[in-house]
Design a protein around this motif. Structure first.
Motif, PDB file in Angstrom:
ATOM      1  N   ALA A 296       1.033  -1.491   0.149  1.00 26.05           N
ATOM      2  CA  ALA A 296       0.046  -0.021   0.066  1.00 26.05           C
ATOM      3  C   ALA A 296       0.891   1.193   0.018  1.00 26.05           C
ATOM      4  N   GLN A 297       1.910   1.331   0.893  1.00 25.63           N
ATOM      5  CA  GLN A 297       2.807   2.480   0.914  1.00 25.63           C
ATOM      6  C   GLN A 297       3.593   2.445  -0.521  1.00 25.63           C
ATOM      7  N   ALA A 298       3.732   1.638  -1.018  1.00 30.79           N
ATOM      8  CA  ALA A 298       4.577   1.859  -2.414  1.00 30.79           C
ATOM      9  C   ALA A 298       3.566   2.288  -3.533  1.00 30.79           C
ATOM     10  N   LEU A 299       2.126   1.754  -3.740  1.00 33.24           N
ATOM     11  CA  LEU A 299       1.236   2.315  -4.445  1.00 33.24           C
ATOM     12  C   LEU A 299       0.824   3.680  -3.980  1.00 33.24           C
ATOM     13  N   LEU A 300       1.049   4.192  -2.818  1.00 34.06           N
ATOM     14  CA  LEU A 300       0.637   5.672  -2.465  1.00 34.06           C
ATOM     15  C   LEU A 300       1.556   6.383  -3.393  1.00 34.06           C
ATOM     16  N   ALA A 301       2.792   6.398  -3.685  1.00 34.07           N
ATOM     17  CA  ALA A 301       3.646   7.212  -4.315  1.00 34.07           C
ATOM     18  C   ALA A 301       3.131   7.647  -5.564  1.00 34.07           C
ATOM     19  N   PRO A 302       2.794   6.560  -6.399  1.00 33.65           N
ATOM     20  CA  PRO A 302       2.214   6.956  -7.712  1.00 33.65           C
ATOM     21  C   PRO A 302       0.791   7.619  -7.775  1.00 33.65           C
ATOM     22  N   ALA A 303       0.161   7.333  -6.505  1.00 42.00           N
ATOM     23  CA  ALA A 303      -1.046   7.818  -6.471  1.00 42.00           C
ATOM     24  C   ALA A 303      -0.970   9.355  -6.233  1.00 42.00           C
ATOM     25  N   ALA A 304       0.067   9.632  -5.305  1.00 33.38           N
ATOM     26  CA  ALA A 304       0.337  11.147  -4.999  1.00 33.38           C
ATOM     27  C   ALA A 304       0.950  12.116  -6.206  1.00 33.38           C
ATOM     28  N   GLY A 305       1.715  11.146  -7.032  1.00 35.06           N
ATOM     29  CA  GLY A 305       2.143  11.669  -8.526  1.00 35.06           C
ATOM     30  C   GLY A 305       0.859  12.095  -9.208  1.00 35.06           C
ATOM     31  N   MET A 306      -0.120  11.149  -9.368  1.00 34.53           N
ATOM     32  CA  MET A 306      -1.149  11.529 -10.332  1.00 34.53           C
ATOM     33  C   MET A 306      -2.062  12.792  -9.789  1.00 34.53           C
ATOM     34  N   MET A 307      -2.162  12.944  -8.403  1.00 33.16           N
ATOM     35  CA  MET A 307      -2.704  14.149  -7.781  1.00 33.16           C
ATOM     36  C   MET A 307      -2.033  15.409  -8.210  1.00 33.16           C
ATOM     37  N   ALA A 308      -0.776  15.383  -8.056  1.00 35.38           N
ATOM     38  CA  ALA A 308       0.114  16.395  -8.344  1.00 35.38           C
ATOM     39  C   ALA A 308      -0.075  16.846  -9.806  1.00 35.38           C
ATOM     40  N   ALA A 309      -0.304  15.871 -10.563  1.00 31.05           N
ATOM     41  CA  ALA A 309      -0.463  16.059 -12.173  1.00 31.05           C
ATOM     42  C   ALA A 309      -1.837  16.316 -12.349  1.00 31.05           C
ATOM     43  N   LYS A 310      -2.607  16.527 -11.581  1.00 31.02           N
ATOM     44  CA  LYS A 310      -4.192  17.026 -11.647  1.00 31.02           C
ATOM     45  C   LYS A 310      -4.736  15.823 -12.364  1.00 31.02           C
ATOM     46  N   GLN A 311      -4.566  14.684 -12.185  1.00 34.02           N
ATOM     47  CA  GLN A 311      -5.213  13.439 -12.935  1.00 34.02           C
ATOM     48  C   GLN A 311      -6.057  12.949 -11.629  1.00 34.02           C
ATOM     49  N   GLU A 312      -7.080  13.379 -11.461  1.00 33.09           N
ATOM     50  CA  GLU A 312      -8.047  13.065 -10.198  1.00 33.09           C
ATOM     51  C   GLU A 312      -8.445  11.681 -10.249  1.00 33.09           C
ATOM     52  N   THR A 313      -9.062  11.359 -11.475  1.00 34.97           N
ATOM     53  CA  THR A 313      -9.699  10.133 -11.273  1.00 34.97           C
ATOM     54  C   THR A 313      -8.818   8.990 -11.406  1.00 34.97           C
ATOM     55  N   LEU A 314      -7.755   9.012 -11.867  1.00 36.70           N
ATOM     56  CA  LEU A 314      -6.710   7.840 -11.955  1.00 36.70           C
ATOM     57  C   LEU A 314      -6.096   8.052 -10.295  1.00 36.70           C
ATOM     58  N   ALA A 315      -5.956   9.183  -9.811  1.00 33.64           N
ATOM     59  CA  ALA A 315      -5.351   8.955  -8.505  1.00 33.64           C
ATOM     60  C   ALA A 315      -6.394   8.577  -7.560  1.00 33.64           C
ATOM     61  N   LEU A 316      -7.678   8.813  -7.689  1.00 34.67           N
ATOM     62  CA  LEU A 316      -8.737   8.356  -6.864  1.00 34.67           C
ATOM     63  C   LEU A 316      -8.592   6.688  -6.851  1.00 34.67           C
ATOM     64  N   ALA A 317      -8.391   6.091  -8.094  1.00 31.56           N
ATOM     65  CA  ALA A 317      -8.500   4.830  -8.445  1.00 31.56           C
ATOM     66  C   ALA A 317      -7.308   4.192  -7.822  1.00 31.56           C
ATOM     67  N   TYR A 318      -6.231   4.695  -7.651  1.00 28.67           N
ATOM     68  CA  TYR A 318      -4.968   4.305  -7.129  1.00 28.67           C
ATOM     69  C   TYR A 318      -5.135   4.304  -5.465  1.00 28.67           C
ATOM     70  N   LEU A 319      -5.938   5.359  -5.122  1.00 32.79           N
ATOM     71  CA  LEU A 319      -5.843   5.493  -3.612  1.00 32.79           C
ATOM     72  C   LEU A 319      -6.981   4.256  -3.109  1.00 32.79           C
ATOM     73  N   ARG A 320      -7.995   4.063  -3.870  1.00 30.91           N
ATOM     74  CA  ARG A 320      -8.992   2.876  -3.656  1.00 30.91           C
ATOM     75  C   ARG A 320      -8.271   1.828  -3.563  1.00 30.91           C
ATOM     76  N   LEU A 321      -7.209   1.644  -4.288  1.00 34.39           N
ATOM     77  CA  LEU A 321      -6.339   0.399  -4.471  1.00 34.39           C
ATOM     78  C   LEU A 321      -5.295   0.271  -3.257  1.00 34.39           C
ATOM     79  N   VAL A 322      -5.008   1.325  -2.778  1.00 37.76           N
ATOM     80  CA  VAL A 322      -4.246   1.633  -1.606  1.00 37.76           C
ATOM     81  C   VAL A 322      -4.878   1.092  -0.465  1.00 37.76           C
ATOM     82  N   LEU A 323      -6.124   1.441  -0.279  1.00 43.21           N
ATOM     83  CA  LEU A 323      -7.022   1.336   0.779  1.00 43.21           C
ATOM     84  C   LEU A 323      -7.601  -0.071   0.847  1.00 43.21           C
ATOM     85  N   ARG A 324      -7.860  -0.710  -0.277  1.00 45.61           N
ATOM     86  CA  ARG A 324      -7.768  -2.207  -0.174  1.00 45.61           C
ATOM     87  C   ARG A 324      -6.969  -3.153   0.568  1.00 45.61           C
TER      88      ARG A 324
END
Length: 568
Positions: free
Chosen positions: A269-297
């Motif tokens: 989960a910690q490993a996947l959080l990094a690209p999720a944060a990167g997607m947020m920084a790049a304003k790719q909110e939908t993909l960031a949200l998808a990654y965050l849901r995977l992190v929380l799974r």
């Protein structure tokens, strides 16, 4: 793909809701605005829900559309996406698009979802096989690379778990891959290699907080508490506000048990959080949200992921979902204060000031300078300036070198409760620390101008502010008002007209322009501006000034209006 998909179809939903499928259960029609709609109507309702950020509602509508239109790849993709964004990862994994009719982007995301669900279920070999597949392509290759060692560890492939992930040119993968490798070396009892990685990351100039916490935890587990304390102290010398490192320091200094090694699911989960944060920084909110849901799974207790989900939901105006996400961190969590502060602002923005203040006070009481700063901000937003001064003074007194922004904020609060000497001292102190800050230059400069003090110096300050922000109506207004106070009414009119163009709905700027018009003999236009002021919801002081000028017929040179003093 973004959360805002097909807002243009919104009017069609009303028609679609009336398009009956020719039967079906209508028992819930009173509570369901699209009960009995055709599959196409359900699809449109799902699109509208998705465009509004309501992924849970979208999942429900798309599922019903799919049931009535079997074999439609587009609808199947929407059901998959809505399930993923709403956090139903097991369902999303079952629905992951695979057929030729599915888009390539959906198939790629589906492969990642299936791999993560396998990890969540402890099926390491299955996950490892999927993550190592060549088909795991852009944009998910960095995520797959970071997850692969953890999947290998789950599969019992120790050597595979120790291979550092690499994606050419991706520094994020380099960094977080090394952090994960350090943790996996420790799990494999290869302590020297683990320390080499941890030390390298913590020894970087300006190391990340997470690297310091991870290395310090490793040292504590190895029985080297003194070394861990020294590491924490060194970091806190430069970053004294770090809650995570302060908590680690307190634990180690008290001789409490060392933190346990990160688990495999938690590490993934910690490993996947990094690209999720990167997607947020790049304003790719939908993909960031998808990654965050995977992190929380993988790790439902990953509180920073919940806060990030809340931020995305709030940005997409799904206030209820944002509040639900912000409510996840529990008292004692490092993220609790920040989450409660963000939760408070959702109520402040909605006009529920009482709840906002209650939450902000609770967050501040839980500890953390950021939560107390947030309380001060909400107090100021609610015009409780004396209380804001008290909170800010406490923060300033605790810091040997307080942030100039705290001093500036207190200066503003002092000014609003008519403690001008204290306000001026704070504003000048803040300006000395940050002499080129346009907002600060403008605030102090305008305050002097409005009082008729230090006019040449104030003019230079607001000129500097306007040069930095020429599109700021407030700053151009300050410049125009400076010319007015100096008696240069022609220049005042020119600048104040520009300010009104930039901030047409600001009552104070319109009031200033009326005064300037009056001084150059344009009295009809002056009276028009003062009448306009009364339509713009001015505060009591500005309203009284405009009404007095209109009533007296003497313009700004008439008798001063009487305004009740509401100073607390």
């Amino acid at each position: 793909m973004r959360l805002h998909l097909l807002t243009a179809v919104a009017p069609l939903v009303l028609l679609a809701a009336c398009a009956s499928a020719g039967g079906g259960d209508r028992s819930d029609a009173s509570n369901d605005p699209v009960a009995g709609a055709s599959p196409y109507g359900m699809f449109l309702a799902g699109q509208l829900a998705m465009s509004s950020g309501r992924s849970s509602d979208a999942a429900r509508f798309f599922e019903r559309a799919r049931a009535g239109a079997a074999g439609e790849p587009l609808i199947a993709e929407k059901v998959f996406g809505a399930a993923l964004l709403s956090g139903d990862i097991p369902r999303a994994a079952v629905l992951a698009p695979t057929g030729d009719g599915a888009s390539e982007s959906a198939r790629r995301l589906g492969r990642l979802v299936v791999a993560v669900e396998a990890m969540a279920q402890g099926r390491g070999k299955d996950a490892q096989a999927r993550l190592n597949a060549e088909a795991m392509a852009f944009p998910h290759r960095p995520a797959a690379a970071l997850l692969a060692p953890w999947a290998a560890a789950m599969a019992g492939d120790v050597e595979g778990s120790l291979i550092r992930p690499q994606v050419r040119g991706d520094h994020q993968v380099d960094y977080f891959g090394q952090l994960g490798q350090a943790a996996l070396f420790e799990r494999a009892r290869r302590y020297d290699e683990a320390e080499t990685d941890f030390k390298a990351l913590a020894g970087i100039n300006g190391p990340a907080e997470m690297a310091v916490v991870a290395y310090g935890g490793f040292l504590e587990r190895r029985g080297r508490r003194i070394d861990a304390v020294a590491l924490y102290q060194s970091y806190l010398a430069g970053e004294p506000a770090s809650l995570a490192v302060k908590a680690a320091m307190a634990r180690a200094s008290a001789g409490k048990p060392a933190p346990t090694m990160v688990g495999l699911r938690e590490g993934a989960a910690q490993a996947l959080l990094a690209p999720a944060a990167g997607m947020m920084a790049a304003k790719q909110e939908t993909l960031a949200l998808a990654y965050l849901r995977l992190v929380l799974r993988l790790d439902p207790q990953r509180d920073e992921a919940w806060v990030m989900v809340g931020d995305i939901m709030q940005a997409n105006n799904d206030v209820e979902a944002a509040r639900a996400a912000y409510a996840h961190p529990r008292p004692g969590s490092l993220e609790y204060g920040a989450a409660q502060a963000k939760l408070a602002w959702t109520y402040q923005t909605a006009g529920d000031k009482e709840t906002a203040l209650k939450l902000a006070r609770a967050a501040a009481a839980a500890g953390g300078a950021d939560a107390r700063v947030n309380l001060a901000d909400i107090l100021r937003a609610n015009e409780r300036f004396a209380e804001a001064v008290e909170v800010l003074s406490g923060l300033i007194a605790e810091d040997k070198a307080p942030d100039w922004r705290l001093i500036y904020a207190r200066g503003q609060a002092y000014e609003r409760i008519n403690r001008w000497a204290d306000a001026q001292a704070d504003l000048q102190t803040a300006l000395k620390a940050h002499p080129d800050e346009p907002e600060l230059l403008n605030y102090l400069g305008y305050s002097w101008i409005d009082r008729g003090e230090h006019l040449p110096e104030a003019l230079a300050m607001v000129q500097k502010a306007v040069a930095a922000n020429p599109r700021s109506g407030a700053m151009v207004d300050s410049l125009g008002w400076a010319f007015y106070r100096l008696g240069d009414y022609r220049q005042a009119v020119e600048k104040l007209e520009q300010a009104v163009e930039l901030e047409a709905g600001d009552p104070e700027i319109n009031n200033h322009l009326g005064d300037a018009y009056w001084k150059v003999g344009r009295k009809d236009e002056a009276q028009f501006q003062w009448r306009r002021v009364l339509t713009l919801k001015p505060d009591e002081k500005v309203r009284a000034m405009a009404e007095a000028k209109l009533a007296s017929g003497l313009g700004p040179d008439g008798p001063a209006p009487k305004v009740a003093d509401k100073t607390p």
